[in-house]
Design a protein around this motif. Structure first.
Motif, mmCIF file in Angstrom:
data_model
loop_
_atom_site.group_PDB
_atom_site.id
_atom_site.type_symbol
_atom_site.label_atom_id
_atom_site.label_comp_id
_atom_site.label_asym_id
_atom_site.label_seq_id
_atom_site.Cartn_x
_atom_site.Cartn_y
_atom_site.Cartn_z
ATOM 1 N N ASP A 195 5.242 -3.068 6.312
ATOM 2 C CA ASP A 195 5.011 -1.980 5.359
ATOM 3 C C ASP A 195 5.210 -0.605 5.984
ATOM 4 O O ASP A 195 4.510 0.354 5.634
ATOM 5 N N GLY A 230 8.013 5.166 -0.293
ATOM 6 C CA GLY A 230 6.559 5.163 -0.234
ATOM 7 C C GLY A 230 5.902 6.268 -1.036
ATOM 8 O O GLY A 230 4.762 6.621 -0.775
ATOM 9 N N ARG A 231 6.591 6.784 -2.075
ATOM 10 C CA ARG A 231 6.017 7.948 -2.757
ATOM 11 C C ARG A 231 4.906 7.612 -3.739
ATOM 12 O O ARG A 231 4.251 8.522 -4.264
ATOM 13 N N ARG A 243 12.514 8.477 3.161
ATOM 14 C CA ARG A 243 11.188 9.059 3.392
ATOM 15 C C ARG A 243 11.292 10.451 4.000
ATOM 16 O O ARG A 243 10.354 11.244 3.907
ATOM 17 N N ALA A 302 1.201 5.412 -4.194
ATOM 18 C CA ALA A 302 0.206 4.809 -3.312
ATOM 19 C C ALA A 302 -0.436 3.560 -3.887
ATOM 20 O O ALA A 302 -1.096 2.814 -3.179
ATOM 21 N N SER A 303 -0.256 3.303 -5.181
ATOM 22 C CA SER A 303 -0.863 2.101 -5.762
ATOM 23 C C SER A 303 -0.031 1.651 -6.951
ATOM 24 O O SER A 303 0.763 2.422 -7.503
ATOM 25 N N GLN A 346 2.011 3.916 -9.595
ATOM 26 C CA GLN A 346 3.452 3.704 -9.736
ATOM 27 C C GLN A 346 3.852 3.527 -11.196
ATOM 28 O O GLN A 346 4.912 4.002 -11.613
ATOM 29 N N ASN A 404 0.812 -1.214 0.000
ATOM 30 C CA ASN A 404 0.000 0.000 0.000
ATOM 31 C C ASN A 404 0.847 1.266 0.000
ATOM 32 O O ASN A 404 0.331 2.375 -0.053
ATOM 33 N N ALA A 405 2.152 1.113 0.093
ATOM 34 C CA ALA A 405 3.077 2.231 -0.112
ATOM 35 C C ALA A 405 4.188 1.695 -1.001
ATOM 36 O O ALA A 405 4.862 0.738 -0.636
ATOM 37 N N LYS A 452 10.263 13.244 1.910
ATOM 38 C CA LYS A 452 8.860 13.259 1.471
ATOM 39 C C LYS A 452 7.911 13.771 2.535
ATOM 40 O O LYS A 452 6.786 14.131 2.253
ATOM 41 N N LYS A 471 11.340 1.723 3.348
ATOM 42 C CA LYS A 471 10.292 0.735 3.577
ATOM 43 C C LYS A 471 10.898 -0.622 3.927
ATOM 44 O O LYS A 471 11.850 -1.067 3.285
#
Ligand code: HEC
Ligand code: HEC
Length: 333
Positions: free
Chosen positions: A226, A114-115, A240, A117-118, A122, A108-109, A243, A256
């Motif tokens: 995650d 993790g930039r 991260r 979301a799906s 991506q 989910n990241a 971000k 992650k």
């Protein structure tokens, strides 16, 4: 079915008289899920998967026609590239190692920081990133429209032959969702087969959950929670931290937590590809990492004997289900 299996495992655990400390994850938390999840906006269909697989292996998705997704996420390299840092366009640095896309249906990241979301969101990034496929969506669509063989594939997947960015990314996401680790010896053990893993691997699992405390971050059937942590590598990449607001000290140098399933034998491991054996990885955790404000509070030094370290490695090897059986698609003309 799902619940029967669960009760069977619970029953076996009870029958074997194994008592687990209250704060350890229950054994059934390692059980593999029964189904592959997909979002309501992009339900999984065989036709989308077929199209997505073709696109994934098609180098025409890159500007110079030389690089497909599979160049860096290769089925022969556990869906990564075996490299410390990926191939890149001349002169443009690409600072992070290629992660696997195995089991990405459950992410989910996405990306090390993790930039995304799906999987759908991506998929645009590598196509348009200068140091990756270095292309532009409108030009890619024009190119795909000229390949007559793509029209039936889009029609079967989406009802008509229109080629849109959304359809390209939905198909790529759908194919990647089908890349699921095969059943590993550890899974057979969780399901109740006592002989599926060696006694030494069981000792290794006890260390994993016990003295070595790997389980505080590497949880669940995928062996990740995650979340993002600074584990004290030498790398200066803010991860991260770049971000999220900088007052979140713990996100500086945080990346992650990767899965521990189907790891390539000698790595390279970590976001910077800086480690090349599990022994090296474990010694890093024993030593506790670079001491700095952002270092995860779960990073506490500990000591393993050579024999204990070998047990822990034996355990990690039981998470390997082997390469997926994958036939390369015929690329349409
Ligand atoms: C030049 C090598 C390269 C190519 C080509 C490439 N990738 Fe990647 N991929 C990477 C790297 C490097 C990352 C991690 C980047 C980061 O986190 O900053 C990544 C991350 C990902 C992730 C996130 C995985 C995770 O664990 O978060 C997915 C999914 C993915 N790529 C899919 C694709 C798809 C689909 C394509 C083709 C459209 C593709 N990649 C093409 C190198 C590549
Ligand atoms: C504080 C949370 C945390 C703990 C505790 C932890 N890990 Fe990790 N692990 C991570 C994160 C985060 C990464 C990625 C770090 C990076 O690349 O910057 C990682 C990376 C790894 C990798 C590399 C995987 C890859 O694909 O590159 C292995 C192997 C690994 N850990 C094993 C272990 C073992 C074995 C233990 C126990 C001795 C352990 N970890 C303890 C969070 C943790």
């Amino acid at each position: 079915m799902r619940y029967c299996g669960l009760f069977l495992v619970l029953g076996l655990v009870a029958a074997m008289g194994i008592s687990r400390a209250a704060d350890l994850p229950p054994r059934e938390s390692y059980q593999r899920p029964a189904d592959i999840p997909s979002p309501p906006s992009n339900p999984l269909t065989i036709e989308k998967v077929t199209l997505g697989k073709t696109l994934f292996f098609d180098p025409r998705l890159s500007r110079d026609g030389a690089m497909s997704c599979a160049t860096c996420h290769s089925p022969n390299m556990r869906w990564s590239d075996g490299r410390v840092l990926p191939l890149k366009a001349d002169g443009v640095p690409n600072a992070r190692r290629t992660p696997t896309v195995l089991n990405s249906a459950w992410l989910n990241a996405l990306m090390w920081d993790g930039r995304a979301a799906s999987l759908e969101a991506q998929a645009v990034l590598p196509i348009t990133t200068a140091h990756e496929m270095n292309f532009e969506m409108p030009l890619l669509l024009d190119r795909l429209k000229e390949v007559a063989g793509y029209q039936p594939l889009f029609t079967q997947a989406f009802g008509d032959a229109e080629i849109t960015p959304k359809r390209v990314t939905q198909a790529l996401a759908s194919f990647q969702r089908t890349l699921v680790s095969k059943t590993a010896p550890f899974d057979r053990w969780v399901a109740g087969d006592e002989n599926a893993i060696s006694e030494n691997a069981k000792r290794g699992f006890a260390l994993f959950e016990g003295k070595a405390n790997c389980v505080s971050c590497h949880k669940s059937w995928r062996f990740t929670e995650d979340a993002f942590h600074d584990i004290g590598l030498e790398s200066l990449d803010p991860g991260r931290g770049a971000k999220v607001p900088s007052q979140l000290v713990l996100m500086q140098h945080a990346f992650k937590t990767p899965s521990l399933r189907d790891l390539p034998k000698n790595g390279p491991f970590m976001h910077d590809g800086s480690m090349h054996s599990l022994e090296e990885v474990i010694k890093h955790y024993e030593q506790g990492g670079v001491q700095r404000e952002s270092l995860s509070q779960e990073m506490k030094p500990f000591e393993l004997s050579d024999v204990e370290r070998a047990y822990l490695i034996d355990f990690i090897h039981t998470l390997d289900g082997g390469p997926l059986d994958m036939e390369f698609p015929n690329l349409p003309e």
